[in-house]
Design a protein around this motif. Structure first.
Motif, PDB file in Angstrom:
ATOM      1  N   PRO A   1       0.793  -1.232   0.000  1.00 18.73           N
ATOM      2  CA  PRO A   1       0.000   0.000   0.000  1.00 18.73           C
ATOM      3  C   PRO A   1       0.827   1.286   0.000  1.00 18.73           C
ATOM      4  CG  PRO A   1      -1.020  -1.602   1.438  1.00 18.73           C
ATOM      5  CD  PRO A   1       0.314  -2.186   0.997  1.00 18.73           C
ATOM      6  N   GLU A   2       1.938   1.322   0.749  1.00 20.04           N
ATOM      7  CA  GLU A   2       2.723   2.561   0.804  1.00 20.04           C
ATOM      8  C   GLU A   2       3.411   2.860  -0.527  1.00 20.04           C
ATOM      9  OE1 GLU A   2       5.107  -0.840   2.508  1.00 20.04           O
ATOM     10  OE2 GLU A   2       3.123  -0.030   2.898  1.00 20.04           O
ATOM     11  N   TRP A  33      -0.004   4.826  -8.390  1.00 19.71           N
ATOM     12  CA  TRP A  33      -1.235   4.313  -9.012  1.00 19.71           C
ATOM     13  C   TRP A  33      -2.074   5.470  -9.551  1.00 19.71           C
ATOM     14  CZ3 TRP A  33      -2.437  -1.002  -9.007  1.00 19.71           C
ATOM     15  CH2 TRP A  33      -3.670  -1.327  -9.583  1.00 19.71           C
ATOM     16  N   GLY A  34      -2.573   5.302 -10.713  1.00 15.87           N
ATOM     17  CA  GLY A  34      -3.441   6.299 -11.340  1.00 15.87           C
ATOM     18  C   GLY A  34      -2.675   7.186 -12.297  1.00 15.87           C
ATOM     19  N   PRO A  35      -3.384   7.750 -13.267  1.00  8.98           N
ATOM     20  CA  PRO A  35      -2.725   8.601 -14.258  1.00  8.98           C
ATOM     21  C   PRO A  35      -2.268   9.931 -13.657  1.00  8.98           C
ATOM     22  CG  PRO A  35      -5.100   8.586 -14.601  1.00  8.98           C
ATOM     23  CD  PRO A  35      -4.815   7.592 -13.515  1.00  8.98           C
ATOM     24  N   VAL A  66      -6.591  -0.865   0.578  1.00 10.37           N
ATOM     25  CA  VAL A  66      -6.676  -2.160   1.252  1.00 10.37           C
ATOM     26  C   VAL A  66      -6.127  -3.181   0.272  1.00 10.37           C
ATOM     27  CG1 VAL A  66      -8.204  -3.922   2.223  1.00 10.37           C
ATOM     28  CG2 VAL A  66      -8.752  -1.490   2.527  1.00 10.37           C
ATOM     29  N   PHE A  67      -5.124  -3.933   0.689  1.00 10.68           N
ATOM     30  CA  PHE A  67      -4.604  -5.001  -0.153  1.00 10.68           C
ATOM     31  C   PHE A  67      -4.383  -6.225   0.718  1.00 10.68           C
ATOM     32  CE2 PHE A  67      -1.813  -7.668  -2.509  1.00 10.68           C
ATOM     33  CZ  PHE A  67      -2.270  -7.533  -3.805  1.00 10.68           C
ATOM     34  N   GLU A  85      -8.483  -2.693  -2.837  1.00  6.80           N
ATOM     35  CA  GLU A  85      -9.336  -1.503  -2.888  1.00  6.80           C
ATOM     36  C   GLU A  85      -8.487  -0.243  -2.758  1.00  6.80           C
ATOM     37  OE1 GLU A  85     -12.213  -1.907   0.246  1.00  6.80           O
ATOM     38  OE2 GLU A  85     -13.069  -3.719  -0.625  1.00  6.80           O
ATOM     39  N   LEU A  86      -8.967   0.815  -3.405  1.00  4.47           N
ATOM     40  CA  LEU A  86      -8.372   2.144  -3.259  1.00  4.47           C
ATOM     41  C   LEU A  86      -9.315   3.149  -3.895  1.00  4.47           C
ATOM     42  CD1 LEU A  86      -7.212   2.942  -6.319  1.00  4.47           C
ATOM     43  CD2 LEU A  86      -5.355   1.464  -5.609  1.00  4.47           C
TER      44      LEU A  86
END
Length: 149
Positions: free
Chosen positions: A27-28, A34-36, A47-48, A57-58
């Protein structure tokens, strides 16, 4: 489903597979790429759970418009450490009420890691924007990895 297709794209990173894998499951690290471009991750939304049946989830938030949010609420359907990660997201509004499967395969050769991302089913009309979004995110990941490798 004639209006549906599959997105397949590959990318190579100058980093070992363990590092690229960590970027997808820690997660860190996820929160840093993550994401453009122009989107960030709400850190407390990640949450992983690293197992089949676990949650992935994110929530992505548009930097210039924090009201614009895109959730990922996926369930991990395959988890083969350092080799393959598969999850199903949906059905919900952001997946156009579809269950979208995302598969990432990891291969290492000579200290570099190649990933192949496959997403389906996707409507033809979102392939171009989805490809651009993933390429932008992968550029952020490449920049992050270049700080260490």
């Amino acid at each position: 489903m004639d209006s549906m297709t599959e997105l397949v794209m590959s990318r190579q990173f100058s980093a070992p597979r363990t590092a690229v894998w960590a970027a997808f499951v820690e997660p860190e690290i996820i929160s840093q790429w993550w994401g453009p471009h122009g989107w960030a991750i709400e850190e407390d939304s990640i949450v992983f759970e690293p197992m089949v049946g676990g949650r992935h989830e994110l929530t992505m938030v548009q930097v210039d418009n924090p009201e614009a949010k895109v959730p990922l609420k996926a369930v991990i359907t395959a988890f083969d450490e350092y080799t393959c990660l598969v999850s199903d997201d949906g059905p919900h509004e952001m997946t156009l009420e579809l269950v979208i499967t995302t598969r990432v395969d990891f291969q290492e050769f000579a200290g570099k890691t190649s990933i192949t991302l496959t997403q389906s089913p996707l409507p033809y009309e979102v392939i171009e924007s989805s490809t651009k979004a993933w390429n932008s995110a992968f550029s952020k990941l490449e920049n992050l990895l270049s700080e260490f490798f």
